[in-house]
Design a protein around this motif. Structure first.
Motif, PDB file in Angstrom:
ATOM      1  N   LEU A 162       0.844  -1.192   0.000  1.00  9.43           N
ATOM      2  CA  LEU A 162       0.000   0.000   0.000  1.00  9.43           C
ATOM      3  C   LEU A 162       0.876   1.237   0.000  1.00  9.43           C
ATOM      4  CD1 LEU A 162      -2.672  -1.068   2.632  1.00  9.43           C
ATOM      5  CD2 LEU A 162      -2.666  -1.459   0.162  1.00  9.43           C
ATOM      6  N   ARG A 163       0.498   2.220  -0.797  1.00  6.82           N
ATOM      7  CA  ARG A 163       1.264   3.453  -0.880  1.00  6.82           C
ATOM      8  C   ARG A 163       0.323   4.641  -0.693  1.00  6.82           C
ATOM      9  NH1 ARG A 163       5.299   3.396  -5.311  1.00  6.82           N
ATOM     10  NH2 ARG A 163       6.413   2.221  -3.735  1.00  6.82           N
ATOM     11  N   GLY A 164       0.715   5.551   0.184  1.00  6.72           N
ATOM     12  CA  GLY A 164      -0.090   6.739   0.455  1.00  6.72           C
ATOM     13  C   GLY A 164      -1.157   6.459   1.499  1.00  6.72           C
ATOM     14  N   GLY A 170      -2.354   3.672   5.221  1.00 11.28           N
ATOM     15  CA  GLY A 170      -1.774   2.342   5.095  1.00 11.28           C
ATOM     16  C   GLY A 170      -0.409   2.340   4.428  1.00 11.28           C
ATOM     17  N   ASP A 171       0.170   3.521   4.239  1.00 13.84           N
ATOM     18  CA  ASP A 171       1.430   3.654   3.512  1.00 13.84           C
ATOM     19  C   ASP A 171       2.505   2.718   4.058  1.00 13.84           C
ATOM     20  OD1 ASP A 171       3.039   4.874   1.506  1.00 13.84           O
ATOM     21  OD2 ASP A 171       4.055   6.002   3.073  1.00 13.84           O
ATOM     22  N   GLY A 172       3.046   1.876   3.157  1.00 13.39           N
ATOM     23  CA  GLY A 172       4.118   0.969   3.539  1.00 13.39           C
ATOM     24  C   GLY A 172       3.672  -0.396   4.024  1.00 13.39           C
ATOM     25  N   HIS A 173       2.381  -0.575   4.281  1.00 14.55           N
ATOM     26  CA  HIS A 173       1.892  -1.874   4.741  1.00 14.55           C
ATOM     27  C   HIS A 173       1.904  -2.882   3.596  1.00 14.55           C
ATOM     28  CE1 HIS A 173       0.412   0.282   8.228  1.00 14.55           C
ATOM     29  NE2 HIS A 173       0.151  -0.889   8.783  1.00 14.55           N
ATOM     30  N   VAL A 174       2.285  -4.092   3.917  1.00 17.10           N
ATOM     31  CA  VAL A 174       2.211  -5.207   2.979  1.00 17.10           C
ATOM     32  C   VAL A 174       1.037  -6.064   3.429  1.00 17.10           C
ATOM     33  CG1 VAL A 174       3.374  -7.265   2.113  1.00 17.10           C
ATOM     34  CG2 VAL A 174       4.685  -5.170   2.525  1.00 17.10           C
ATOM     35  N   VAL A 175       0.079  -6.270   2.517  1.00 18.11           N
ATOM     36  CA  VAL A 175      -1.126  -7.029   2.853  1.00 18.11           C
ATOM     37  C   VAL A 175      -1.410  -8.059   1.771  1.00 18.11           C
ATOM     38  CG1 VAL A 175      -2.156  -5.170   4.220  1.00 18.11           C
ATOM     39  CG2 VAL A 175      -2.603  -5.289   1.778  1.00 18.11           C
ATOM     40  N   VAL A 203       5.451  -2.431  -9.778  1.00 18.48           N
ATOM     41  CA  VAL A 203       5.784  -3.608  -8.977  1.00 18.48           C
ATOM     42  C   VAL A 203       7.076  -3.292  -8.242  1.00 18.48           C
ATOM     43  CG1 VAL A 203       6.421  -6.045  -9.053  1.00 18.48           C
ATOM     44  CG2 VAL A 203       4.675  -5.172 -10.608  1.00 18.48           C
ATOM     45  N   THR A 204       7.159  -3.679  -6.970  1.00 16.71           N
ATOM     46  CA  THR A 204       8.356  -3.406  -6.174  1.00 16.71           C
ATOM     47  C   THR A 204       8.818  -4.700  -5.506  1.00 16.71           C
ATOM     48  OG1 THR A 204       9.310  -1.943  -4.506  1.00 16.71           O
ATOM     49  CG2 THR A 204       7.099  -2.761  -4.081  1.00 16.71           C
ATOM     50  N   ARG A 217      10.114  -6.582  -2.260  1.00 20.06           N
ATOM     51  CA  ARG A 217      10.119  -6.442  -0.803  1.00 20.06           C
ATOM     52  C   ARG A 217      10.301  -7.811  -0.198  1.00 20.06           C
ATOM     53  NH1 ARG A 217       7.548  -2.588   2.969  1.00 20.06           N
ATOM     54  NH2 ARG A 217       8.034  -1.083   1.368  1.00 20.06           N
ATOM     55  N   HIS A 218      11.324  -7.992   0.619  1.00 20.59           N
ATOM     56  CA  HIS A 218      11.604  -9.272   1.296  1.00 20.59           C
ATOM     57  C   HIS A 218      11.703 -10.429   0.298  1.00 20.59           C
ATOM     58  CE1 HIS A 218      10.934  -7.178   5.043  1.00 20.59           C
ATOM     59  NE2 HIS A 218       9.725  -6.825   4.638  1.00 20.59           N
ATOM     60  N   GLY A 219      12.295 -10.158  -0.865  1.00 17.37           N
ATOM     61  CA  GLY A 219      12.504 -11.197  -1.862  1.00 17.37           C
ATOM     62  C   GLY A 219      11.297 -11.532  -2.719  1.00 17.37           C
ATOM     63  N   HIS A 220      10.222 -10.753  -2.603  1.00 18.76           N
ATOM     64  CA  HIS A 220       9.006 -11.013  -3.373  1.00 18.76           C
ATOM     65  C   HIS A 220       8.628  -9.775  -4.177  1.00 18.76           C
ATOM     66  CE1 HIS A 220       8.202 -14.728  -1.183  1.00 18.76           C
ATOM     67  NE2 HIS A 220       8.510 -14.070  -0.069  1.00 18.76           N
ATOM     68  N   ASP A 221       8.153  -9.997  -5.400  1.00 19.01           N
ATOM     69  CA  ASP A 221       7.611  -8.904  -6.197  1.00 19.01           C
ATOM     70  C   ASP A 221       6.201  -8.617  -5.702  1.00 19.01           C
ATOM     71  OD1 ASP A 221       9.797  -8.541  -7.862  1.00 19.01           O
ATOM     72  OD2 ASP A 221       9.109 -10.054  -9.291  1.00 19.01           O
ATOM     73  N   LEU A 222       5.953  -7.355  -5.363  1.00 21.35           N
ATOM     74  CA  LEU A 222       4.639  -6.948  -4.867  1.00 21.35           C
ATOM     75  C   LEU A 222       4.051  -5.882  -5.772  1.00 21.35           C
ATOM     76  CD1 LEU A 222       5.475  -6.529  -1.073  1.00 21.35           C
ATOM     77  CD2 LEU A 222       4.418  -8.498  -2.180  1.00 21.35           C
ATOM     78  N   ARG A 223       2.788  -6.035  -6.092  1.00 20.41           N
ATOM     79  CA  ARG A 223       2.090  -5.008  -6.853  1.00 20.41           C
ATOM     80  C   ARG A 223       1.801  -3.839  -5.909  1.00 20.41           C
ATOM     81  NH1 ARG A 223      -3.240  -6.015 -10.578  1.00 20.41           N
ATOM     82  NH2 ARG A 223      -3.136  -4.041 -11.691  1.00 20.41           N
TER      83      ARG A 223
END
Length: 63
Positions: free
Chosen positions: A3-5, A8-13, A33-34, A36-42
């Protein structure tokens, strides 16, 4: 997803789709896509207009 902005900014869900609701806040999918912790996250961007008043008096709330 990341999540960005908004609040919830910065939360991975977990989840997916074009739109995501997180704690009564609306987030929309982006093409970004970014890693994070070795995983591609949308990346999902907060829609600030989701919490504007809609002119319904006592029924105004975030949608």
């Amino acid at each position: 997803m990341l999540l960005r902005g908004g609040p919830g900014d910065g939360h991975v869900v977990r989840g997916g789709g074009e739109n995501v609701l997180w704690q009564a806040r609306l987030y929309e999918a982006t093409s970004e896509v970014t890693l994070r912790h070795g995983h591609d996250l949308r990346v999902y961007q907060h829609r600030p207009d989701c919490c504007e008043q809609h002119g319904r008096g006592s029924e105004d709330k975030c949608e």
